[in-house]
Design an enzyme around this catalytic site. Structure first.
Site, PDB file in Angstrom:
ATOM      1  N   LYS A  36       0.706  -1.488   0.084  1.00  8.38           N
ATOM      2  CA  LYS A  36      -0.009  -0.033  -0.142  1.00  8.38           C
ATOM      3  C   LYS A  36       0.921   1.178   0.077  1.00  8.38           C
ATOM      4  O   LYS A  36       2.130   1.099   0.313  1.00  8.38           O
ATOM      5  CB  LYS A  36      -1.018  -0.095   1.211  1.00  8.38           C
ATOM      6  CG  LYS A  36      -0.133   0.296   2.575  1.00  8.38           C
ATOM      7  CD  LYS A  36      -1.171  -0.002   3.842  1.00  8.38           C
ATOM      8  CE  LYS A  36      -0.343   0.203   5.017  1.00  8.38           C
ATOM      9  NZ  LYS A  36      -0.804  -0.264   5.980  1.00  8.38           N
ATOM     10  N   TYR A 271      16.946  30.961   8.160  1.00  6.04           N
ATOM     11  CA  TYR A 271      16.003  31.797   8.720  1.00  6.04           C
ATOM     12  C   TYR A 271      15.962  31.652  10.185  1.00  6.04           C
ATOM     13  O   TYR A 271      16.216  30.845  10.586  1.00  6.04           O
ATOM     14  CB  TYR A 271      14.645  31.372   8.020  1.00  6.04           C
ATOM     15  CG  TYR A 271      14.493  31.186   6.624  1.00  6.04           C
ATOM     16  CD1 TYR A 271      14.155  32.600   6.141  1.00  6.04           C
ATOM     17  CD2 TYR A 271      14.149  30.106   5.861  1.00  6.04           C
ATOM     18  CE1 TYR A 271      13.805  32.641   4.591  1.00  6.04           C
ATOM     19  CE2 TYR A 271      13.983  30.449   4.504  1.00  6.04           C
ATOM     20  CZ  TYR A 271      13.756  31.648   3.875  1.00  6.04           C
ATOM     21  OH  TYR A 271      13.663  31.557   2.531  1.00  6.04           O
TER      22      TYR A 271
HETATM   23  C1  LIG Z   1      -0.371  -1.516   6.581  1.00  5.60           C
HETATM   24  C2  LIG Z   1      -0.896  -2.800   7.417  1.00  5.60           C
HETATM   25  C3  LIG Z   1      -0.254  -3.956   7.352  1.00  5.60           C
HETATM   26  C4  LIG Z   1       1.128  -4.195   7.317  1.00  5.60           C
HETATM   27  O1  LIG Z   1       1.774  -3.839   8.902  1.00  5.60           O
HETATM   28  P1  LIG Z   1       3.227  -3.471   8.890  1.00  5.60           P
HETATM   29  O2  LIG Z   1       3.450  -3.166  10.471  1.00  5.60           O
HETATM   30  O3  LIG Z   1       3.922  -2.567   8.189  1.00  5.60           O
HETATM   31  O4  LIG Z   1       3.734  -4.913   8.755  1.00  5.60           O
HETATM   32  C5  LIG Z   1      -1.126  -5.005   7.633  1.00  5.60           C
HETATM   33  N1  LIG Z   1      -2.489  -4.892   7.760  1.00  5.60           N
HETATM   34  C6  LIG Z   1      -2.842  -3.881   7.596  1.00  5.60           C
HETATM   35  C7  LIG Z   1      -4.501  -3.793   7.532  1.00  5.60           C
HETATM   36  C8  LIG Z   1      -2.287  -2.676   7.231  1.00  5.60           C
HETATM   37  O5  LIG Z   1      -3.125  -1.529   7.297  1.00  5.60           O
END
Ligand SMILES: *Cc1c(COP(=O)(O)O)cnc(C)c1O
Length: 378
Positions: A36, A271
């Site tokens: 994702k 800055y």
């Molecule tokens: C992002 C996500 C994961 C992966 O989690 P990690 O901690 O990056 O391994 C698994 N399940 C769901 C539903 C997620 O949103």
């Protein structure tokens, strides 16, 4: 990003991601590659191809649209794989895409379930789904109280076919929260039992990276591995740090030094003049700033970068496209040399956790934000 407006280069080591996939797979069960958010900034399509070369057959993406993009790529490459959408359908445009691009959505509400059932009935075409349970995250999913009605509605909508059941852990990376993890696991088991009793055979998955690495008990037919694939240790800074050893960081971020000059004792820089030289110094002006997602929040937080293989402290405020580093002790630094903001290899490498610490965030956010820059695959 259509116009390259910066010098920042994100170098993604796909071999490291493949090695991390093998490491996670070594813990048993099928590992779903969580890609994702553009593979946590590492590049959705390139990462998916690399993982498929390691035998990964299921990818988890965020939005349905991201899944459609991935399916388009996989079809063009002739790669067969399942795509599950962690977010599930949100608005009406998402629903037809599930069928068109063969996406298995997480379904965690009766609203989604009814809408899916309606689409499926109109088209006369079934859809495999993952039933998402809320076992303690209080974010998305059916709760324990929903179980009787859920089973009933699934029975009444046979075209919506549960092939998977999922839930997400809130505290798997915290050694002090094992009781909460086990409580979530127990609620998940109850949900699985209810599905089984109703005659639904599903592939269960609960564990995220931390769950895979730390909790043998959470093992199901599959697990969802994300952050560990990208080489960050979910246990960094905890008593369980050793459980994440062996993971290989995959992202390196570097940029160019654009100027080097003296900063005299008493002179301020950048800055607000928030940093004043206490002695005669040399500073490098580095082409990285908050427009490149090198956060202004890193100003004055003791952040460091690697210049000529040495640690150089960042000084003064981070600007939009520039920041400064103290290179007083580093000889022969010249404009055009590299400054490494993340990674860099060797014992002085800047880990994602270290950068996240200065930044006041976690490795996940460091990857997602810096990963929006121009990428090079190595
Ligand atoms: C992002 C996500 C994961 C992966 O989690 P990690 O901690 O990056 O391994 C698994 N399940 C769901 C539903 C997620 O949103």
């Amino acid at each position: 990003m259509s116009i390259v407006h910066n010098k920042l280069e994100v170098r993604v080591n796909l071999a490291a991601i493949r090695a991390n996939y093998r490491l996670l797979s070594g813990h048993g069960g099928r590992v779903i590659g969580v890609v994702k958010a553009d593979a946590y900034g590492h590049g959705l399509c390139e990462v998916a191809r690399a993982l498929s070369q390691e035998g990964c057959e299921t990818f988890a993406i965020g939005s349905v649209e991201e899944g459609a993009a991935l399916r388009g790529f996989l079809r063009a490459e002739g790669i067969k794989a399942r795509i599950v959408s962690l977010l599930g359908p949100v608005d009406s445009e998402d629903y037809p895409l599930l069928w068109e691009y063969e996406i298995i959505p997480f379904v965690g509400s009766f609203r989604q379930l009814e809408t899916l059932a309606g689409h499926a009935a109109r088209m006369g075409k079934g859809l495999p789904v993952s039933v998402k349970f809320d076992t303690g995250m209080a974010r998305l999913g059916f709760t324990q109280d929903d179980l009787p009605r859920l089973v009933e509605r699934l029975r009444e909508a046979p075209l919506v076919r549960p092939v998977m059941a999922s839930s997400h852990l809130a505290t798997a990376d915290d050694p002090a929260s094992v009781d909460k993890v086990l409580a979530q696991a127990e609620r998940f088991e109850a949900a699985l039992a209810a599905l089984a009793e109703a005659g639904f055979q599903v592939e269960a998955n609960l564990a995220n990276s931390a769950g895979i690495l730390a909790h043998q008990k959470l093992r199901h037919q599959s697990q969802r591995g994300g952050i560990a694939l990208y080489g960050a240790n979910p246990f960094a800074g905890t008593a369980w740090e050793h459980l994440g050893r062996g993971l290989s960081p995959a992202m390196e971020v570097r940029t160019k030094i654009v100027a080097v000059h003296a900063l005299k004792k008493g002179q301020s820089i950048s800055y607000g003049g928030t940093y004043t030289a206490e002695r005669d110094m040399r500073v490098a002006i580095v082409a990285a700033g908050y427009a490149d997602a090198y956060s202004r929040g890193l100003s004055g937080k003791g952040a460091q970068m690697l210049i000529a293989g040495r640690r150089a402290p960042q000084v003064g405020r981070v600007c939009m496209q520039l920041c400064a580093a103290d290179v007083t002790g580093i000889p022969d630094v010249r404009p055009g040399d590299w400054a490494v903001l993340l990674g860099g290899g060797g014992s002085l490498a800047i880990s994602a956790e270290e950068l996240a610490g200065w930044w006041g965030t976690i490795s996940y956010e460091v990857f997602c934000l810096l990963g929006m820059n121009r990428r090079v695959f190595v």
